[in-house]
Each structure stands twice: as C-alpha cells, then as structure tokens.
Motif scaffolding. Structure first.
Motif, PDB file in Angstrom:
ATOM      1  N   GLN A 109       0.849  -1.185   0.000  1.00 27.18           N
ATOM      2  CA  GLN A 109       0.000   0.000   0.000  1.00 27.18           C
ATOM      3  C   GLN A 109       0.883   1.233   0.000  1.00 27.18           C
ATOM      4  OE1 GLN A 109      -2.427  -0.432   3.519  1.00 27.18           O
ATOM      5  NE2 GLN A 109      -0.846   0.314   4.876  1.00 27.18           N
ATOM      6  N   SER A 164      -3.696   3.914  -0.083  1.00 29.50           N
ATOM      7  CA  SER A 164      -4.208   3.252  -1.281  1.00 29.50           C
ATOM      8  C   SER A 164      -3.481   1.936  -1.489  1.00 29.50           C
ATOM      9  CB  SER A 164      -4.000   4.153  -2.501  1.00 29.50           C
ATOM     10  OG  SER A 164      -4.316   3.467  -3.688  1.00 29.50           O
ATOM     11  N   ASP A 165      -4.237   0.918  -1.882  1.00 26.49           N
ATOM     12  CA  ASP A 165      -3.590  -0.349  -2.219  1.00 26.49           C
ATOM     13  C   ASP A 165      -3.404  -0.460  -3.735  1.00 26.49           C
ATOM     14  OD1 ASP A 165      -6.179  -0.810  -3.020  1.00 26.49           O
ATOM     15  OD2 ASP A 165      -6.485  -2.588  -1.794  1.00 26.49           O
ATOM     16  N   GLU A 166      -3.676   0.623  -4.442  1.00 24.58           N
ATOM     17  CA  GLU A 166      -3.441   0.680  -5.882  1.00 24.58           C
ATOM     18  C   GLU A 166      -1.988   1.112  -6.089  1.00 24.58           C
ATOM     19  OE1 GLU A 166      -5.103   3.346  -9.470  1.00 24.58           O
ATOM     20  OE2 GLU A 166      -6.632   2.412  -8.199  1.00 24.58           O
ATOM     21  N   LYS A 210       1.865   1.402  -8.033  1.00 22.15           N
ATOM     22  CA  LYS A 210       2.308   1.921  -9.325  1.00 22.15           C
ATOM     23  C   LYS A 210       2.262   0.837 -10.402  1.00 22.15           C
ATOM     24  CE  LYS A 210       5.951   4.424 -11.657  1.00 22.15           C
ATOM     25  NZ  LYS A 210       7.240   5.080 -11.579  1.00 22.15           N
ATOM     26  N   THR A 211       2.771  -0.351 -10.075  1.00 26.04           N
ATOM     27  CA  THR A 211       2.706  -1.493 -10.994  1.00 26.04           C
ATOM     28  C   THR A 211       2.347  -2.724 -10.168  1.00 26.04           C
ATOM     29  OG1 THR A 211       4.998  -2.210 -10.706  1.00 26.04           O
ATOM     30  CG2 THR A 211       4.608  -0.514 -12.372  1.00 26.04           C
ATOM     31  N   GLU A 212       1.990  -3.805 -10.838  1.00 25.75           N
ATOM     32  CA  GLU A 212       1.712  -5.048 -10.106  1.00 25.75           C
ATOM     33  C   GLU A 212       2.978  -5.543  -9.411  1.00 25.75           C
ATOM     34  OE1 GLU A 212      -0.343  -7.592  -8.120  1.00 25.75           O
ATOM     35  OE2 GLU A 212      -1.303  -6.110  -9.402  1.00 25.75           O
ATOM     36  N   ARG A 260       3.895  -4.550  -5.669  1.00 25.56           N
ATOM     37  CA  ARG A 260       3.381  -5.339  -4.552  1.00 25.56           C
ATOM     38  C   ARG A 260       4.377  -6.480  -4.327  1.00 25.56           C
ATOM     39  NH1 ARG A 260      -1.578  -4.448  -3.291  1.00 25.56           N
ATOM     40  NH2 ARG A 260      -2.153  -3.644  -5.322  1.00 25.56           N
TER      41      ARG A 260
END
Length: 175
Positions: free
Chosen positions: A39, A55-57, A59-61, A64
């Motif tokens: 996050q 936010s848990d959105e 920048k890229t997958e 995470r």
C-alpha cells in the motif's frame, strides 16, 4: 528525525516515498522476518484542502512485493515501535490515535506528508555535510549497492518492484 524511518526503508529496500509512508505495522512480520510492500500513502487536493489517503493501488503489479526483514532494519523498527509507544504515553490525549497501525508517523501520531519528506531530506543532508541528492535517489543507491554485491538483475527487479526486467537493466546495467 521524523523522516528517519522513510530514509531507512528507501536506503535498504529501495522503496518509493509513497510506499515507505504507506507501510503499516501489519505489513511487518517480525515472526516470519518479512516486510510486505502493498500500500502507499498519497496526498491529493480535495476542495482546496490537502488530504492524505492510503491506497492499495500500487504503481505497478510488481510494486506489490514481500521482502526479507533485514536484521538491521528489524532492530531499527523495533526501537521505533517502542519510541512510538513512548510518545503515545507521553502525549496522552494529544497523541493522534487514528494511525496507530502506521509505521511512519510524527511524534504526535500524525501521518508524515510526502512533500515534507521531499523538503526535509535535503536539509538533513546539508546538516550532516552530505552531497545533495533527491530522496528518490536512495532507491537508485539501493539498486546500485545490490548490483555491486553481484545480486542477479532479476532479483533486483523484484526487490525494487519494477514491472519488467528491462526497466531495472536499463537503469542499472551501467554499473
């Protein structure tokens, strides 16, 4: 120093400023010796006022990621957690309880604003007679140190949370 922990996280893990500020204690697993980057803290204007939002959105997958909790960082974080508890007891009702699960808060328990990190960092460098760099450059320093330790470029890609290997290789292959 209020931004000591974000500096440590950026230097050791190459996290982005927003990722460091978004780290919660739930994402630091002292038993499994892991730290999860999942996050971020973002600052946006709403009706002319600045608002901080988790936010848990990412920048890229690839942003995470789960990384090993390095022994030096573990020690620093444990001391920091004790210091936070000490501040909470010392300031009692004056201490904000809205963000008790957050790692990067100020002495009063308030979230640290991203722009504060950006503006404070050069002052700290100057205070200690260090060369002027941007906070984001700690991310590059981390990657450079990993390259000099002969860490595989794919591992560095995952460590930094790049979505593809070419981003990592293009930025750090010159080392």
């Amino acid at each position: 120093e209020t931004i000591y922990i974000p500096i440590v996280l950026a230097a050791y893990y190459g996290v982005r400023r927003s990722e460091a500020l978004g780290l919660s204690w739930d994402n630091v697993d002292f038993d499994k010796k892991e730290i999860r980057i999942c996050q971020k803290l973002v600052e946006a204007k709403q009706k002319g006022k600045s608002k901080l939002t988790l936010s848990d959105e990412m920048k890229t997958e690839g942003s995470r990621r789960t990384l090993p909790l390095l022994p030096d960082v573990e020690e620093i974080l444990l001391k920091h957690k004790e210091r936070q508890e000490s501040y909470r007891k010392q300031f009692r009702r004056g201490y904000s309880t809205k963000h008790l699960d957050m790692v990067c808060v100020d002495q009063m328990g308030n979230l640290i604003k991203p722009n504060y990190v950006t503006s404070r960092f050069p002052k700290i460098l100057k205070k200690y007679g260090l060369r002027a760099i941007r906070f984001h450059d700690l991310r590059h320093t981390c990657a450079s140190l990993l390259v000099t330790k002969n860490i595989n470029m794919k591992v560095i890609q995952v460590w930094l949370g790049h979505s593809n290997m070419s981003t990592t290789a293009d930025m750090y292959s010159h080392l």
